[in-house]
Design a protein around this motif. Structure first.
Motif, PDB file in Angstrom:
ATOM      1  N   ALA A  69      -8.908   0.087  -8.293  1.00 15.22           N
ATOM      2  CA  ALA A  69      -7.474   0.102  -8.608  1.00 15.22           C
ATOM      3  C   ALA A  69      -6.708  -1.022  -7.929  1.00 15.22           C
ATOM      4  N   THR A  70      -7.202  -1.486  -6.782  1.00 17.56           N
ATOM      5  CA  THR A  70      -6.475  -2.514  -6.019  1.00 17.56           C
ATOM      6  C   THR A  70      -7.180  -3.867  -6.021  1.00 17.56           C
ATOM      7  N   SER A  71      -8.283  -3.975  -6.759  1.00 18.18           N
ATOM      8  CA  SER A  71      -9.076  -5.225  -6.798  1.00 18.18           C
ATOM      9  C   SER A  71      -9.441  -5.682  -5.390  1.00 18.18           C
ATOM     10  N   THR A  72      -9.952  -4.746  -4.614  1.00 14.72           N
ATOM     11  CA  THR A  72     -10.311  -4.999  -3.222  1.00 14.72           C
ATOM     12  C   THR A  72     -11.762  -4.583  -3.013  1.00 14.72           C
ATOM     13  N   ALA A  73     -12.485  -5.324  -2.196  1.00 14.04           N
ATOM     14  CA  ALA A  73     -13.879  -4.982  -1.910  1.00 14.04           C
ATOM     15  C   ALA A  73     -13.961  -3.610  -1.241  1.00 14.04           C
ATOM     16  N   GLU A  74     -14.985  -2.853  -1.586  1.00 11.63           N
ATOM     17  CA  GLU A  74     -15.150  -1.509  -1.009  1.00 11.63           C
ATOM     18  C   GLU A  74     -15.223  -1.544   0.511  1.00 11.63           C
ATOM     19  N   SER A  75     -15.879  -2.548   1.063  1.00  7.86           N
ATOM     20  CA  SER A  75     -15.974  -2.637   2.523  1.00  7.86           C
ATOM     21  C   SER A  75     -14.592  -2.832   3.154  1.00  7.86           C
ATOM     22  N   THR A  76     -13.739  -3.602   2.495  1.00  5.49           N
ATOM     23  CA  THR A  76     -12.376  -3.821   2.987  1.00  5.49           C
ATOM     24  C   THR A  76     -11.567  -2.535   2.882  1.00  5.49           C
ATOM     25  N   VAL A  77     -11.749  -1.819   1.776  1.00  2.00           N
ATOM     26  CA  VAL A  77     -11.059  -0.539   1.588  1.00  2.00           C
ATOM     27  C   VAL A  77     -11.488   0.440   2.671  1.00  2.00           C
ATOM     28  N   SER A  78     -12.786   0.530   2.919  1.00  2.98           N
ATOM     29  CA  SER A  78     -13.293   1.454   3.938  1.00  2.98           C
ATOM     30  C   SER A  78     -12.723   1.142   5.312  1.00  2.98           C
ATOM     31  N   GLN A  79     -12.695  -0.131   5.647  1.00  2.00           N
ATOM     32  CA  GLN A  79     -12.162  -0.530   6.956  1.00  2.00           C
ATOM     33  C   GLN A  79     -10.679  -0.176   7.061  1.00  2.00           C
ATOM     34  N   ALA A  80      -9.919  -0.440   6.006  1.00  2.00           N
ATOM     35  CA  ALA A  80      -8.486  -0.140   6.021  1.00  2.00           C
ATOM     36  C   ALA A  80      -8.255   1.369   6.115  1.00  2.00           C
ATOM     37  N   LEU A  81      -9.040   2.135   5.376  1.00  2.00           N
ATOM     38  CA  LEU A  81      -8.893   3.589   5.405  1.00  2.00           C
ATOM     39  C   LEU A  81      -9.236   4.167   6.772  1.00  2.00           C
ATOM     40  N   ARG A  82     -10.200   3.565   7.431  1.00  2.00           N
ATOM     41  CA  ARG A  82     -10.560   4.015   8.784  1.00  2.00           C
ATOM     42  C   ARG A  82      -9.352   3.893   9.714  1.00  2.00           C
ATOM     43  N   MET A  83      -8.655   2.766   9.628  1.00  2.00           N
ATOM     44  CA  MET A  83      -7.469   2.547  10.461  1.00  2.00           C
ATOM     45  C   MET A  83      -6.344   3.508  10.085  1.00  2.00           C
ATOM     46  N   LEU A  84      -6.134   3.679   8.783  1.00  2.00           N
ATOM     47  CA  LEU A  84      -5.062   4.556   8.316  1.00  2.00           C
ATOM     48  C   LEU A  84      -5.343   6.012   8.675  1.00  2.00           C
ATOM     49  N   ARG A  85      -6.609   6.405   8.596  1.00  2.00           N
ATOM     50  CA  ARG A  85      -6.976   7.780   8.959  1.00  2.00           C
ATOM     51  C   ARG A  85      -6.808   7.999  10.459  1.00  2.00           C
ATOM     52  N   ALA A  86      -7.222   7.042  11.268  1.00  2.00           N
ATOM     53  CA  ALA A  86      -7.111   7.160  12.724  1.00  2.00           C
ATOM     54  C   ALA A  86      -5.652   7.282  13.164  1.00  2.00           C
ATOM     55  N   SER A  87      -4.749   6.683  12.398  1.00  4.75           N
ATOM     56  CA  SER A  87      -3.326   6.743  12.755  1.00  4.75           C
ATOM     57  C   SER A  87      -2.627   7.955  12.158  1.00  4.75           C
ATOM     58  N   GLY A  88      -3.334   8.720  11.333  1.00  2.69           N
ATOM     59  CA  GLY A  88      -2.741   9.912  10.739  1.00  2.69           C
ATOM     60  C   GLY A  88      -1.942   9.654   9.482  1.00  2.69           C
ATOM     61  N   VAL A  89      -2.058   8.460   8.911  1.00  2.00           N
ATOM     62  CA  VAL A  89      -1.299   8.129   7.705  1.00  2.00           C
ATOM     63  C   VAL A  89      -1.994   8.668   6.459  1.00  2.00           C
ATOM     64  N   VAL A  90      -3.329   8.672   6.460  1.00  2.00           N
ATOM     65  CA  VAL A  90      -4.081   9.267   5.352  1.00  2.00           C
ATOM     66  C   VAL A  90      -5.021  10.326   5.902  1.00  2.00           C
ATOM     67  N   ALA A  91      -5.454  11.204   5.021  1.00  2.36           N
ATOM     68  CA  ALA A  91      -6.434  12.235   5.360  1.00  2.36           C
ATOM     69  C   ALA A  91      -7.521  12.183   4.294  1.00  2.36           C
ATOM     70  N   GLY A  92      -8.710  12.630   4.661  1.00  5.47           N
ATOM     71  CA  GLY A  92      -9.807  12.614   3.711  1.00  5.47           C
ATOM     72  C   GLY A  92     -10.515  13.947   3.653  1.00  5.47           C
ATOM     73  N   ARG A  93     -11.173  14.174   2.522  1.00  8.08           N
ATOM     74  CA  ARG A  93     -12.006  15.362   2.383  1.00  8.08           C
ATOM     75  C   ARG A  93     -13.303  14.933   1.718  1.00  8.08           C
ATOM     76  N   ARG A  94     -14.378  15.470   2.203  1.00 11.97           N
ATOM     77  CA  ARG A  94     -15.694  15.136   1.679  1.00 11.97           C
ATOM     78  C   ARG A  94     -16.023  16.052   0.514  1.00 11.97           C
TER      79      ARG A  94
END
Length: 123
Positions: A69-94
């Motif tokens: 959806a954002t034309s971004t590499a999956e590795s870049t998305v994963s790294q960004a999500l890790r930061m956002l999750r650590a700060s409490g901005v996003v949440a994830g569910r497996r």
């Protein structure tokens, strides 16, 4: 004196003690201010902002969907999500082998909505 300087500086040098006292009494403490500025730093990155607006629109997406959806590499998305999750901005569910991400709460949604509305309004 130029007009810009006149608008950005006190010309008569007076202090309004009641307003200053109100600001001092209600100012965030240094720890809280540090967390606030960290959130704004996170939001200040174009890649992370694109991911957040994608989540705002879709509600919940996996890394693959966010990358597409954002034309971004999956590795870049994963790294960004890790930061956002650590700060409490996003949440994830497996779910099986995938992790689906969403904005952590309504405050994040409101912050994104109000920011975008402000940008569109001032154009």
């Amino acid at each position: 004196m130029s007009q810009a300087v006149a608008l950005d500086a006190c010309t008569d040098g007076c202090v309004h003690p009641d307003k200053v006292a109100l600001v001092v009494a209600n100012a965030p403490d240094p720890d809280e201010l540090s967390v606030v500025t960290q959130v704004f730093k996170l939001l200040g990155d174009p890649t992370r902002a694109r991911l957040l607006y994608a989540l705002l629109e879709a509600g919940e997406l996996c890394v693959c969907d966010l990358a597409a959806a954002t034309s971004t590499a999956e590795s870049t998305v994963s790294q960004a999500l890790r930061m956002l999750r650590a700060s409490g901005v996003v949440a994830g569910r497996r779910e099986g082998r995938n992790v689906f991400y969403r904005l952590s709460d309504g405050h994040v949604r409101m912050l994104l909505d109000v920011t975008r509305e402000h940008v569109v309004h001032t154009r």
